[in-house]
Enzyme design. Sequence first.
Site, mmCIF file in Angstrom:
data_model
loop_
_atom_site.group_PDB
_atom_site.id
_atom_site.type_symbol
_atom_site.label_atom_id
_atom_site.label_comp_id
_atom_site.label_asym_id
_atom_site.label_seq_id
_atom_site.Cartn_x
_atom_site.Cartn_y
_atom_site.Cartn_z
ATOM 1 N N GLU A 164 0.848 -1.201 0.000
ATOM 2 C CA GLU A 164 0.000 0.000 0.000
ATOM 3 C C GLU A 164 0.879 1.246 0.000
ATOM 4 O OE1 GLU A 164 -3.035 0.699 -0.380
ATOM 5 O OE2 GLU A 164 -4.331 -0.929 0.324
ATOM 6 N N ASN B 136 -10.263 4.824 1.571
ATOM 7 C CA ASN B 136 -9.230 4.638 0.557
ATOM 8 C C ASN B 136 -9.363 5.733 -0.498
ATOM 9 O OD1 ASN B 136 -7.280 2.456 0.695
ATOM 10 N ND2 ASN B 136 -9.023 1.040 0.785
ATOM 11 N N ASP C 287 -9.940 0.637 -4.272
ATOM 12 C CA ASP C 287 -8.905 0.726 -3.242
ATOM 13 C C ASP C 287 -8.216 2.077 -3.394
ATOM 14 O OD1 ASP C 287 -6.619 0.224 -1.502
ATOM 15 O OD2 ASP C 287 -7.112 -1.888 -1.653
#
Length: 294
Positions: free
Chosen positions: A13, A144, A194
Amino acid sequence: MTLFDSRICALGEGTLWHPERRELFWFDVTGRRLLSRAPESGATREVALPEICSAAAWIDRKRLLIASETGLSVFDLESGRFVRRLADLEAENPATRSNDGRADPWGGFWIGTMGKSAEPGEGALYRYFAGELRRLYANLSIPNAVCFAPDRLLGYFADTERGLLFRVALDAQGWPAAEPEIFVDFSRHGLWPDGAVTMADGSLRVALWGAGAVVAVSPQGGIGARLSFPALHTTCPASGGPDYRTLFCSSATQGLSPAQIAEAPLSGALFAAEDSVPGKPEPAFRLDLCGDPR
């Protein structure tokens, strides 16, 4: 599409291109690692972190702002250590952690929190600006896709659990000027947004958890071309390279079965692809606005 870095992350991430260092940074969130690679030299780094960390902004050539499960801190790249805590972030709640975040065009930093087991409604979205940490929205599950329109008029964020991408009007200081509105309902297409990044033309690139792809979204909210990757869980895109036409994307193995990993063994790696639309440099986090003249 090319394989940019083969190190496998349980939950890759926070992908960030550092415009001064020309180096890509990202996190293995649950693995508690900060990773980087400089494509011109091939140099890599891997730093073990003392707690879960998930997102960053660049301050200058030597320092990053890093969001962790307990706070926002300055990280020195030369020593590989945290050197200053700027703000606590739900530090009193051991059940939550930081998630997606990004510097805004005013030198602030937006950061989401979520339950460590993604408990519904346990997340929130904050902005840290000029030494103040303010909660913007509560009752989120997996915040997100934090990113900002090139003209500074709009901010974007998603709640992955609900499959919704929101947009919100911003004022001249970068604070929300209205209530968020649904921009794209990905759930209608069986998709789960995401991380995301905005491009120079105002379009977005949104990573799709569970779909192995990054999808283009127009400034009007239309879903466009899809770029596929050999990893089921694509997580966070970033624009970089010499002309910002390289689209990087992290991925994850979290939640995948052994059979799924065998079918997509590069899951958890980091990828790069050429985009027909250029991206743009990420703004720096303004540490000087927090009382630090350096």
